[in-house]
Design an enzyme around this catalytic site. Structure first.
Site, PDB file in Angstrom:
ATOM      1  N   PRO A  69      28.306 -16.060  52.944  1.00 45.74           N
ATOM      2  CA  PRO A  69      29.443 -16.944  52.625  1.00 45.74           C
ATOM      3  C   PRO A  69      29.128 -18.439  52.597  1.00 45.74           C
ATOM      4  CG  PRO A  69      29.608 -16.201  54.884  1.00 45.74           C
ATOM      5  CD  PRO A  69      28.414 -15.489  54.281  1.00 45.74           C
ATOM      6  N   CYS A  70      28.374 -18.852  51.592  1.00 43.59           N
ATOM      7  CA  CYS A  70      28.025 -20.266  51.445  1.00 43.59           C
ATOM      8  C   CYS A  70      29.251 -21.116  51.117  1.00 43.59           C
ATOM      9  CB  CYS A  70      26.938 -20.442  50.398  1.00 43.59           C
ATOM     10  SG  CYS A  70      27.341 -19.784  48.782  1.00 43.59           S
TER      11      CYS A  70
END
Length: 164
Positions: free
Chosen positions: A124-125
């Site tokens: 989850p950047c």
């Protein structure tokens, strides 16, 4: 035998293409249009599709499909692993991650590694923001980053000063 496994998923924010091997997901990205799925592992294909459906229907979904190993450099892998530790509904800064991986002066390098993440959503950047709280950089476009953070319940985007 199919050498490349890939599937498409129509999300609320656009088409997604996922590439995977027997070891896990090697690429997950937004694309312009849907295509045909190709797999030699229907069970893994169904698991990935269930993960995507789960993610887009639940705020705190826990992914079950694996990530393929060795997708980046040792430093990138360290950064990406730390991204998976950011809880849904929270956002960390590049500096937070640099501190987390024990390299406090590497915030800019963390930003670069974050931008090279090949497995959007699964790693989850989108949960990484600038030190001033601003949304900065996202390979899936900033409007999607905002949607994803809102979907996960991140309150920081909705904090506005009332003038009245």
């Amino acid at each position: 035998m199919i050498l490349l496994n890939f599937l498409f998923f129509e999300s609320p924010i656009g088409a997604i293409r996922v590439e995977y091997t027997q070891q896990g997901i090697s690429s997950l990205r937004f694309v312009e249009q849907m295509g045909d799925n190709h797999t030699d592992n229907p069970e893994l294909e169904q698991l990935i599709l269930a993960d995507l459906q789960g993610y887009f229907t639940q705020k705190n979904y826990s992914w079950k499909s694996a990530i393929a190993p060795h997708l980046g450099t040792e430093f990138q892998e360290k950064v990406w692993k730390s991204l998976t530790e950011i809880p849904a509904g929270e956002a960390w800064t590049y500096r937070d991650i640099a501190l987390k991986i024990g390299q406090p002066k590497a915030a800019q390098a963390v930003g670069s590694a974050n931008g090279q993440n090949p497995v959007l959503l699964r790693v989850p950047c989108h949960r990484v923001i600038g030190s001033n709280g601003a949304m900065v950089g996202y390979a899936g476009e900033l409007w999607r980053k905002e949607w994803l953070l809102n979907h996960e319940g991140y309150a920081g985007l909705n904090q506005q000063m009332s003038l009245f």
